[in-house]
Structures are given as structure tokens and as C-alpha cells.
Design an enzyme around this catalytic site. Structure first.
Site, PDB file in Angstrom:
ATOM      1  N   HIS A  56       0.995  -0.974   0.474  1.00 26.28           N
ATOM      2  CA  HIS A  56      -0.265   0.196   0.083  1.00 26.28           C
ATOM      3  C   HIS A  56       1.147   0.779   0.331  1.00 26.28           C
ATOM      4  O   HIS A  56       1.421   1.487   1.235  1.00 26.28           O
ATOM      5  CB  HIS A  56      -1.082   0.007   0.996  1.00 26.28           C
ATOM      6  CG  HIS A  56      -1.842   1.265   1.814  1.00 26.28           C
ATOM      7  ND1 HIS A  56      -3.205   1.317   1.444  1.00 26.28           N
ATOM      8  CD2 HIS A  56      -1.881   2.819   1.311  1.00 26.28           C
ATOM      9  CE1 HIS A  56      -3.913   2.269   1.788  1.00 26.28           C
ATOM     10  NE2 HIS A  56      -2.788   2.853   1.528  1.00 26.28           N
ATOM     11  N   HIS A  58       1.643   5.261  -2.161  1.00 26.71           N
ATOM     12  CA  HIS A  58       0.650   6.279  -3.394  1.00 26.71           C
ATOM     13  C   HIS A  58       1.885   6.626  -3.564  1.00 26.71           C
ATOM     14  O   HIS A  58       2.056   8.022  -3.449  1.00 26.71           O
ATOM     15  CB  HIS A  58       0.021   7.377  -2.044  1.00 26.71           C
ATOM     16  CG  HIS A  58      -1.136   6.901  -1.473  1.00 26.71           C
ATOM     17  ND1 HIS A  58      -2.511   6.984  -1.624  1.00 26.71           N
ATOM     18  CD2 HIS A  58      -1.453   6.164   0.101  1.00 26.71           C
ATOM     19  CE1 HIS A  58      -3.119   6.554  -1.159  1.00 26.71           C
ATOM     20  NE2 HIS A  58      -2.498   5.932   0.071  1.00 26.71           N
ATOM     21  N   GLN A 151     -10.180   9.397  -3.939  1.00 26.75           N
ATOM     22  CA  GLN A 151      -9.854  10.019  -1.966  1.00 26.75           C
ATOM     23  C   GLN A 151     -10.958  10.986  -2.036  1.00 26.75           C
ATOM     24  O   GLN A 151     -10.683  10.845  -0.503  1.00 26.75           O
ATOM     25  CB  GLN A 151      -8.264  10.807  -2.482  1.00 26.75           C
ATOM     26  CG  GLN A 151      -7.748  11.888  -1.141  1.00 26.75           C
ATOM     27  CD  GLN A 151      -7.267  11.286  -0.230  1.00 26.75           C
ATOM     28  OE1 GLN A 151      -6.201  10.905   0.005  1.00 26.75           O
ATOM     29  NE2 GLN A 151      -7.895  10.585   0.744  1.00 26.75           N
ATOM     30  N   GLU A 212     -10.828   4.377   8.166  1.00 22.98           N
ATOM     31  CA  GLU A 212      -9.404   4.992   8.653  1.00 22.98           C
ATOM     32  C   GLU A 212      -9.751   6.323   8.780  1.00 22.98           C
ATOM     33  O   GLU A 212      -9.640   7.690   8.757  1.00 22.98           O
ATOM     34  CB  GLU A 212      -8.396   5.083   7.136  1.00 22.98           C
ATOM     35  CG  GLU A 212      -7.004   5.589   7.738  1.00 22.98           C
ATOM     36  CD  GLU A 212      -5.910   6.622   6.741  1.00 22.98           C
ATOM     37  OE1 GLU A 212      -7.158   7.056   5.550  1.00 22.98           O
ATOM     38  OE2 GLU A 212      -4.789   6.650   6.449  1.00 22.98           O
ATOM     39  N   ASP A 308       2.887   3.372   2.824  1.00 20.50           N
ATOM     40  CA  ASP A 308       1.794   3.953   2.846  1.00 20.50           C
ATOM     41  C   ASP A 308       2.539   5.803   1.851  1.00 20.50           C
ATOM     42  O   ASP A 308       2.227   5.649   0.860  1.00 20.50           O
ATOM     43  CB  ASP A 308       0.762   4.361   4.414  1.00 20.50           C
ATOM     44  CG  ASP A 308      -0.423   5.058   3.653  1.00 20.50           C
ATOM     45  OD1 ASP A 308      -0.739   4.882   2.910  1.00 20.50           O
ATOM     46  OD2 ASP A 308      -0.996   4.797   5.009  1.00 20.50           O
TER      47      ASP A 308
HETATM   48 ZN   LIG Z   1      -2.957   5.508   2.234  1.00 22.43          ZN
END
Ligand SMILES: [Zn+2]
Length: 423
Positions: A56, A58, A151, A212, A308
Site C-alpha cells: 500500500h 501512493h 480520495q 481509516e 503508505d
Molecule cells: Zn494510503
């Protein structure tokens, strides 16, 4: 004649050393190899592992921290706002330069399988098309999976449903949703149905940003698992973060664990980012931020780890090293037993491979693609403790990166003495 032999490496848990013989990009034999090869590498007794798997990250947001400003509150909400401002001026060259640089960092650190999310809230889809292009460029040595990620919400952000389908048609590997970010619980559920519907239509995997937030009423993990079960997508489905699970009452959590087991979905924790993003609304006591990682693993749910963010509005630090994520997981999840510490290495290797659904081609065994790394330690335990860089990184039978292990000397006496951090 073989193309490459890596001599004298140690497979996890083994007392003796082995050679690994490679031809045409495939591991053809292990054990003591008497053949010769066009090239030989001295493994120096190092630990050999299949490459690290980043479950995971970005790549569209990496290396943007501080532009246009730093996230002073440290919250997810301010992070999303800053990213949204940055995104309005996104260009292909900018995305490409930043993502390529991080891919180089990842390769040097032994990561050859990466699942990246890409935000599709941008009407131009600049990052999406740039990363799809990059996936092809790096494919000879790096396996990049792309998840289309809304997002700012799939329903809450106008145009994101259409862009999610456009991403599906454009050849992404997985589709995402962010149900806890929608305006209402009902919209969150509907966004998941939309996401799963498109994944089924286009034959793709699903990776949901799930709960989250520090809200024990955020209950989308159960919806994700139920849809994974009813759609039959099961292990092709991943829930990232699931941090609210740490706040649920035990009675509900136990019921949920049964559903997760039946659904066979994967859960990805991002201990570095979870540790700083969560608990921002707590006074004291402050929550640890991470999902019930150890308990999920003990319950037989496949769990893997992501770094992440690297230098983003969401997390200001990082080099991408998966052992940093494992090290943080040990602390936050109370996984300090010997076997537990070793297990966190599985969460950034074999368990990550399961999340990415690449198990068939993953592992140091004859017949599998010759992807492997060597670390200057003798156990997974020491890999977590010392977090060394890889001496060798081999991708499809080719040496793609190497790092000379550092040496430290004590200079108290006339001739310096070598200090090693081994017992
Ligand atoms: Zn993330």
C-alpha cells in the site's frame, strides 16, 4: 551453462548455506551447485528472501511534503486539503519524476512488487495515465499494480464514479472506494456496491480504504467482507487500514473476525502512517492507531503491511524501506515475541504476495521467476532489528541493485577494531 549463480546464501530457518542457480530469468536449482555460470555472486552467508512487497503506497503523492505548505495539524483532513491544492497543478512530468525516484529507492531497498493507489479525483486523471505509462516502463524489473482510488469520495466527489469506470477501462489492476469519507453511512455502502459492481464487470481486484478514522461507528469492514463473500471475489479483495477495528467492542469484533475469515479478504495495515494519523482527536489516553494486527493474524486473516506515504502531506518522513514498517508494526501491535517479530517479515514478503495475488510466481523455488534479495543478517529477526539494506537485489535473473554493507570501527586503541551489532 547457467546465467547466474548466487553462492552461499541462507534461506530462512536453515542452518546451512545454499547456492541459487538461475537461467533465462528463472530459478533452476538450489543446493550445492557444481555447474558454472556466466556470472557468480558471493552471497557472503547472507539471508536470502523473495523480494519485499509494498502492499500500500501512493506513488502519485510521494515527495510533495511542504508544497504548497506543511501539514501543521498532522490530521488526515488537513492532509487531504493540501493534497487537493497540489493536485490542481499536477503535470505528467512532475508525477513521473517523483514516482520514478521513489521506485529507484524501492528497488535499492529490495522492493520489486508494489501496489500503488492513484487518486482519480483529478478531472484530468493526470496521475492515473502517468502511472499506467510508468507501469509499462518498469515492468522488465518491477511489478507495479495500480489501484484507482477516489480520495475525495466515490459519490461525494462529482465525476468520480465515471472516472472510476474510465480507470477500469484503462487497465488498472484494482478499484477502490473510501466509504467512511462519503457524506452518510448509506452513501458509504452504496459506494462499495458501485466499486464491487465495476470490479466484477471488468474482472478486477478490489482494494478499499476502510474505516481509516477514530470512530468506533465506522463499520465498513463488515460491508466490504460481506460483498467479497457474496460477489465471490474473496481473496481478490483487500481492506486497507481498518483502524476503527481497534475501537470496536470485543463482542462485535469477534463476530466480524468470523466474517473476515469466511470472506478470505486481506487486511493491510500501514503502521508508520497509522501511528501519526490516528489518535489526533484523543486527549489521554491516546490510541495506538493501528488495527488489531496481531489478533487478525492469529485468527488466520491474511495481513500485510504498507509504508503508505513517503514525504507527503500525510506523512513527512520515510525512505520506503519495508523493514521500517515491520519494525513499527512490532511496536504498535505488541508483536515482540520471537516468532511474532519474524512474522512481521512475512507481512512484507509472502503475506504481501498473497494480498497482491501473485503467490504463484513468488518465492525462492526452482521454476519460479528469479526474484530475490540478500540481506547481511542471518535471520528474519535480525532483519527487523537491524533493518539493513539489501546487498543484492535480483529481478528476473538480473542484478538490479547492490549496497555495500556499512562497517563501524571503534578507534580507542592504536588499531581500530570492527564493531558488529550481532550477539
Ligand atoms: Zn494510503
Amino acid at each position: 551453462m547457467l546465467d547466474l549463480i548466487v553462492r552461499r546464501v541462507r534461506l530462512p530457518g536453515s542452518e546451512c548455506l545454499t547456492d541459487i542457480g538461475i537461467a533465462d530469468g528463472i530459478i533452476v536449482k538450489t543446493g550445492e551447485i557444481s555447474d558454472s555460470a556466466r556470472r557468480e555472486l558471493d552471497g557472503c552467508g547472507d539471508l536470502a528472501l523473495p523480494p519485499f512487497v509494498e502492499s500500500h503506497i501512493h506513488l502519485d503523492t510521494v515527495l510533495t511534503a511542504g508544497v504548497p505548505r506543511w501539514n501543521e495539524s498532522g490530521t488526515l483532513l488537513e492532509g487531504v486539503r493540501i493534497w487537493s491544492e497540489y493536485q490542481s497543478g499536477l503535470t505528467r512530468k512532475d508525477v513521473l519524476d517523483r514516482a520514478q525516484k521513489v521506485i529507484e529507492w524501492q528497488m535499492v531497498q529490495g522492493i520489486l512488487h508494489v501496489r500503488t493507489h492513484v487518486d482519480i479525483s483529478d478531472p484530468n486523471l493526470t496521475a492515473l495515465y502517468t502511472l499506467l505509462e510508468l507501469r509499462e516502463t518498469v515492468s522488465p524489473y518491477m511489478n507495479l499494480q495500480i489501484v484507482a482510488f477516489p480520495q475525495e469520495g466515490l459519490l461525494a466527489c462529482p465525476g468520480n464514479q465515471e472516472r472510476l469506470e474510465e480507470a477500469a477501462r484503462s487497465g488498472v489492476d484494482a478499484l477502490g472506494a473510501i466509504p467512511h469519507y462519503e457524506h452518510t453511512r448509506e452513501m458509504g455502502v452504496e459506494s462499495l456496491r458501485t466499486c464491487f459492481g465495476l470490479a466484477e464487470k471488468y474482472g478486477l481486484m478490489v482494494n478499499v480504504f476502510c474505516d481509516e478514522m477514530d470512530d468506533d461507528q465506522s463499520r465498513f469492514l463488515e460491508v466490504t467482507a460481506a460483498l467479497a463473500l457474496s460477489s465471490g471475489l474473496k481473496a481478490k479483495v483487500t481492506a486497507s487500514h481498518a483502524v476503527a477495528l481497534s475501537l470496536y467492542p470485543d463482542a462485535y469484533a469477534v463476530k466480524l473476525f468470523h466474517l473476515l475469515q469466511r470472506a478470505e479478504i486481506n487486511v493491510v495495515a500501514c503502521p508508520l502512517v497509522n501511528s501519526v494519523m490516528q489518535g489526533r482527536f484523543d486527549r489521554f489516553p491516546k490510541s495506538r492507531g493501528i488495527t488489531r494486527l496481531k489478533e487478525l493474524w492469529e485468527a488466520g486473516v491474511n495481513v500485510s503491511l504498507g509504508h503508505d506515504d513517503i514525504l507527503t502531506p500525510f506523512y513527512p518522513l520515510g525512505t520506503g524501506n519495508m523493514l521500517h514498517a515491520a519494525y513499527m508494526a512490532v511496536h504498535l501491535a505488541h508483536m515482540t515475541g520471537y516468532a511474532e517479530i519474524e512474522e512481521t517479515v512475512n507481512m512484507v514478503t509472502t503475506r504481501g504476495a498473497k494480498t497482491l495475488q501473485i503467490e504463484e510466481k513468488y518465492g525462492i523455488e526452482p521454476g519460479k521467476p528469479a526474484n530475490l534479495i540478500t540481506l547481511p543478517v542471518t535471520s528474519k529477526f535480525d532483519a527487523v532489528r537491524l533493518q539493513p539494506k539489501c546487498r543484492y537485489v535480483i529481478s528476473n535473473g538480473r542484478l538490479v541493485a547492490r549496497t555495500w554493507p556499512e562497517t563501524s570501527e571503534l578507534c580507542l586503541h592504536e588499531s581500530p577494531s570492527l564493531v558488529e551489532f550481532h550477539r
